[in-house]
Design a protein around this motif. Structure first.
Motif, PDB file in Angstrom:
ATOM      1  N   SER A  61     147.789 -42.008  11.403  1.00 33.37           N
ATOM      2  CA  SER A  61     149.108 -42.050  10.771  1.00 33.37           C
ATOM      3  C   SER A  61     149.053 -42.414   9.295  1.00 33.37           C
ATOM      4  N   ALA A  62     147.866 -42.500   8.720  1.00 32.94           N
ATOM      5  CA  ALA A  62     147.729 -42.958   7.337  1.00 32.94           C
ATOM      6  C   ALA A  62     148.176 -41.914   6.316  1.00 32.94           C
ATOM      7  N   SER A 104     154.603 -37.451  12.258  1.00 36.79           N
ATOM      8  CA  SER A 104     154.942 -38.142  11.011  1.00 36.79           C
ATOM      9  C   SER A 104     156.303 -37.743  10.458  1.00 36.79           C
ATOM     10  N   ARG A 150     158.947 -40.301  11.277  1.00 38.45           N
ATOM     11  CA  ARG A 150     158.833 -41.536  10.498  1.00 38.45           C
ATOM     12  C   ARG A 150     159.240 -41.308   9.050  1.00 38.45           C
ATOM     13  N   ASP A 171     151.189 -40.555   6.268  1.00 38.90           N
ATOM     14  CA  ASP A 171     152.659 -40.567   6.154  1.00 38.90           C
ATOM     15  C   ASP A 171     153.113 -40.597   4.701  1.00 38.90           C
ATOM     16  N   GLU A 224     150.654 -45.739   6.193  1.00 33.51           N
ATOM     17  CA  GLU A 224     151.516 -45.448   7.341  1.00 33.51           C
ATOM     18  C   GLU A 224     152.910 -46.023   7.089  1.00 33.51           C
ATOM     19  N   ILE A 236     145.953 -49.382   6.701  1.00 35.02           N
ATOM     20  CA  ILE A 236     145.183 -48.216   7.139  1.00 35.02           C
ATOM     21  C   ILE A 236     143.740 -48.626   7.393  1.00 35.02           C
TER      22      ILE A 236
END
Length: 511
Positions: free
Chosen positions: A77-78, A43, A46, A80, A107, A117
């Motif tokens: 990835s939720a 993460s 990103r 982030d 994300e 998500i």
């Protein structure tokens, strides 16, 4: 400086609040702890790009992030957006004391836009239970989360909106859903309707009985006879979902990310997995357990087309969920349970060649081939299927008729009336809501036969060589037939009709 922000993790169909602690100190480094998976570890790339493209940056200092509870595995990835806001708040790039009052998930794309998500509904339920003021998440999930009352839900498209909300007080648009209005919307307009079915009146009658009593069904007929078409219309005659059932079903579909921009599900699910499906995909599980097809069918219908083509091991995993109406998946560190109360509808050809019970087609399969084909369905699985229906092709005269058949709405009225009788009968009993769920003791209590009915059933079992397992199933189905007729006592007509629906127990099928 130490800052705390809050996210959430979903296990099974329930959420657990995750506290993200961000500490920034002298030095250089980026340390992420608390059992994050690879998607979370990546993460920082990103986050760095998203912040850079929106006028912010990751500070060149020692950043330590702990995701508590630290012994609980986090995935996906939720987080982030949660991590990004924690870093900015800890580095004093944004000033806000309100940030700890919200659950924040999303994300990030490299330009700062947010991707949807999974599990927004169970997260929102948990946030409301724990007294958070609101839930900030991607706009694609906002309708789903807004089903929960007493929780402010803000759907956002870009991280910049969130930063301006906390730093400058720029208001976000709250997503408000009238849950009851959403539930009743399109409730009486199913996608598939029985009025489209030409002929097959006896089969439609069987489907009505199955729907009224919650009975599992197997359709046996040659290719093109209409088995799939009939199965797809079964949800349209099941009783309408209650609000509780709708919320339960929506939670499960939310966990696997199937509720984008939908809000509350108000139609019973219909799932039809391919026969190449694995046992994990059917029952659920995996390294990070997810609901399988049988849980996605909860409160609806699971349709297994060409049943003998499924792997035997895959079919065997159905037995426990059919009995217990839930799936328990155990791992070394945790156990999750998914609900799985569904109607099983299966279809199959009567023989490898497909035309055993078609009077107009030659039989091309030998007895040995037929036995080998039909033996793929185990006795214990067949024990859990109450109704066997033989489906024959519809003649041209029926197909070409202009007259439409009875609509699903009309059939569902009778089904719902039958279910209401059963609800009253089983009031106070645990885990018994309709006739298919009766155990042996309840069958003896609610399916009392007079002498004439007993003689009819005994004669049928002897002459048709019905197996012992057929006895209780015939009584259950007969009870449903009587309920549809609003008759308290079983008689010979109910028993006689129920006997017709045990094709696979007759000599020459499964022996």
């Amino acid at each position: 400086m130490l800052t705390k922000v809050y996210g959430s993790a979903v296990f099974g169909v329930e959420a657990t609040t995750i506290t993200v602690e961000v500490n920034i100190d002298k030095g250089i480094g980026y340390h992420l702890v608390g059992l994050p998976d690879n998607a979370i570890k990546e993460s920082n790339y990103r986050i760095a790009a998203a912040l850079q493209n929106n006028g912010y940056k990751i500070p060149g200092k020692k950043i330590t992030i702990n995701m508590a509870p630290a012994d609980l595995r986090k995935e996906g990835s939720a987080y982030d957006l949660t991590l990004a806001l924690g870093i900015l708040a800890a580095s004093s790039q944004i000033q806000s004391e309100e940030i700890a009052k919200y659950i924040i998930m999303g994300e990030l794309s490299l330009d700062g836009s947010l991707q949807p998500i999974k599990g927004a509904l169970p997260i929102a339920i948990k946030a409301q239970e724990e007294g958070f003021v609101g839930f900030i998440l991607p706009s694609q999930n906002a309708k789903e989360a807004a089903i929960v009352g007493d929780l402010k839900v803000y759907g956002v498209d870009n991280i910049k909106q969130v930063l301006e909300f906390f730093d400058k007080g720029t208001p976000l648009e709250e997503t408000i859903i009238d849950t009851r209005a959403e539930f009743y919307k399109s409730l009486d307009f199913p996608e598939f309707d029985f009025s489209d079915v030409r002929g097959q009146e006896s089969i439609k009658r069987c489907m009505e009985i199955a729907a009224a009593g919650g009975h599992n069904v197997i359709l046996i007929g040659p290719p093109g006879a209409g088995k799939t078409m009939l199965a797809k219309r079964l949800p349209s005659i099941l009783p309408p979902m209650t609000l509780h059932e709708a919320l339960e079903t929506t939670k499960i579909h939310s966990v696997v990310g199937k509720i984008k921009n939908m809000g509350l599900m108000n139609q019973r699910p219909f799932r039809s997995p391919h026969h190449t499906i694995s046992d994990v995909a059917l029952v659920g599980g995996g390294s990070y357990p997810q609901p399988g097809e049988i849980s996605l069918s909860h409160n609806g219908v699971l349709f297994l087309d060409e049943l003998p083509e499924f792997k035997r091991g895959v079919l065997e995993v159905l037995r426990q969920p059919l009995e217990d109406r839930e799936v328990t998946i155990s791992r070394a560190r945790f156990t999750v349970t998914y609900p799985s109360s569904f109607m099983l509808v299966a279809s199959m050809n009567p023989s490898p060649g497909g035309y055993f019970n078609d009077p107009d087609a030659p039989v091309t399969s030998s007895p040995a081939e037929m036995q080998r084909y039909l033996s793929k369905i185990s006795g214990p699985l067949l024990d859990r299927i109450d109704i066997h229906i033989e489906v024959t092709p519809v003649p041209f005269e029926k197909l070409s008729e202009d007259r439409k058949g009875e609509s699903s709405v009309d059939i569902r009225k009778r089904v719902t009336a039958g279910r209401e009788i059963q609800t009253q009968r089983f009031e106070g009993l645990e885990n018994v809501h309709y006739n298919a769920q009766m155990n042996t003791k309840q069958i003896r209590e609610y399916c009392v036969l007079d002498e004439a009915s007993k003689a009819l059933l005994k004669n049928a079992m002897e002459r048709l060589n019905l197996s012992a397992r057929a006895y209780d199933r015939i009584l259950k189905v007969a009870r449903t037939i009587a309920d549809l007729a609003n008759e308290e006592k079983l008689d010979g007509n109910h028993i006689g009709e129920a006997i017709q629906y045990r094709s696979l127990d007759r000599e020459g099928w499964l022996g």
